[in-house]
Design an enzyme around this catalytic site. Sequence first.
Site, PDB file in Angstrom:
ATOM      1  CG  MET A   1     -30.772  -7.260 -42.416  1.00 15.22           C
ATOM      2  SD  MET A   1     -32.043  -9.433 -42.784  1.00 15.22           S
ATOM      3  CE  MET A   1     -33.243  -8.456 -42.478  1.00 15.22           C
TER       4      MET A   1
ATOM      5  N   GLY B   1     -29.196  -2.323 -38.468  1.00 10.29           N
ATOM      6  CA  GLY B   1     -27.766  -1.916 -38.315  1.00 10.29           C
ATOM      7  C   GLY B   1     -28.302  -0.412 -37.829  1.00 10.29           C
TER       8      GLY B   1
ATOM      9  CG  ASP C   1     -33.955   6.345 -44.146  1.00  8.58           C
ATOM     10  OD1 ASP C   1     -34.170   7.270 -43.656  1.00  8.58           O
ATOM     11  OD2 ASP C   1     -32.759   5.631 -43.361  1.00  8.58           O
TER      12      ASP C   1
ATOM     13  CE  LYS D   1     -30.170   5.151 -43.368  1.00 11.01           C
ATOM     14  NZ  LYS D   1     -29.672   5.665 -41.692  1.00 11.01           N
TER      15      LYS D   1
ATOM     16  CB  SER E   1     -29.541   1.014 -49.975  1.00 11.37           C
ATOM     17  OG  SER E   1     -28.618   1.607 -50.955  1.00 11.37           O
TER      18      SER E   1
ATOM     19  CB  VAL F   1     -25.583   1.448 -42.423  1.00  9.71           C
ATOM     20  CG1 VAL F   1     -24.821   1.724 -41.769  1.00  9.71           C
ATOM     21  CG2 VAL F   1     -25.466  -0.446 -42.228  1.00  9.71           C
ATOM     22  N   GLY F   2     -29.407   1.594 -43.285  1.00 13.03           N
ATOM     23  CA  GLY F   2     -29.620   1.337 -44.558  1.00 13.03           C
ATOM     24  C   GLY F   2     -30.187   0.251 -45.437  1.00 13.03           C
TER      25      GLY F   2
END
Length: 285
Positions: A100, A102, A141, A16, A109, A104-105
């Site tokens: 990890m 980062g 998230d 994400k 996710s 971006v989830g």
Amino acid sequence: MTKQTMTSFSLLAPAKLNLFLHINGRREDGYHELETLFTFLNYGDELTFTLTNTASIEVTGDTQGIPLNDNLIYKAAILLQNHCQISFGVKINLIKILPMGGGVGGGSSDAASTLLALNKLWKCHLSLDELAQLGIKLGADVPVFINGRSALAQGIGEKLVDVELEKKWFCVVHPNEHISTAKIFTHPDLKRDTPKLKGDWQQQTLRNDCESLVKKLCPEVEKTLQWLLKYAPSKMTGTGSCCFAEFATQKEAQLVLENLPNTWSGFIASSVNISPAHTQLNAIH
């Protein structure tokens, strides 16, 4: 993709991006009130789920040496197994693609795709809302990945309003720095007083309230943002460290990636309004 069956199948755990992230305040329980716009990318980790007849949960593959009890995939599986009193188990293999720490989830996710997959594999028949209520216990998230739609999120990230966003191509750069979300959200210098949006968010000035602090703590993130700025407006996602720029075409994004300094890593991907995990899951009968 390999042939999908109801005893074994694979799901993407997509990345994400936070297209903006405003922090409105801090609650008494330590969580933050925020407003953010999530989009999904057609790119991510791959998880393969295989039903077993014993009750054990096994996680194999690129687990990065994380102890099993701390692994969000394992925690998600145990949570659902206990909640639904399932006697079956599962073997889960992870191919780790997303960095990890980062922003971006990746971990959230992975947890969400695990809940979505096992809900189907174990025939739990929970609704997305019920899965999201479980998911919030694993991380703020997780519900957006379970919801599976581009969304404007409020509250601590659990109040979601679906939005339709124009498809874009993104060049995402990871400066090979791990940023701790907990460290950023507990830091005294984090900006926590952005007023809540009023009216149409598309008409307003938007930013990532974590960016200035992360740049101060991690100069490599600032370098990354400056480098991307040569090609397009650059932003940081989540609490970092990944930074991104958006483009109208795959070719434009690819040209930026090809010029990436070799000390960093990156990828290009298109945005999608429906999570690839949902698209894949709906194709499994």
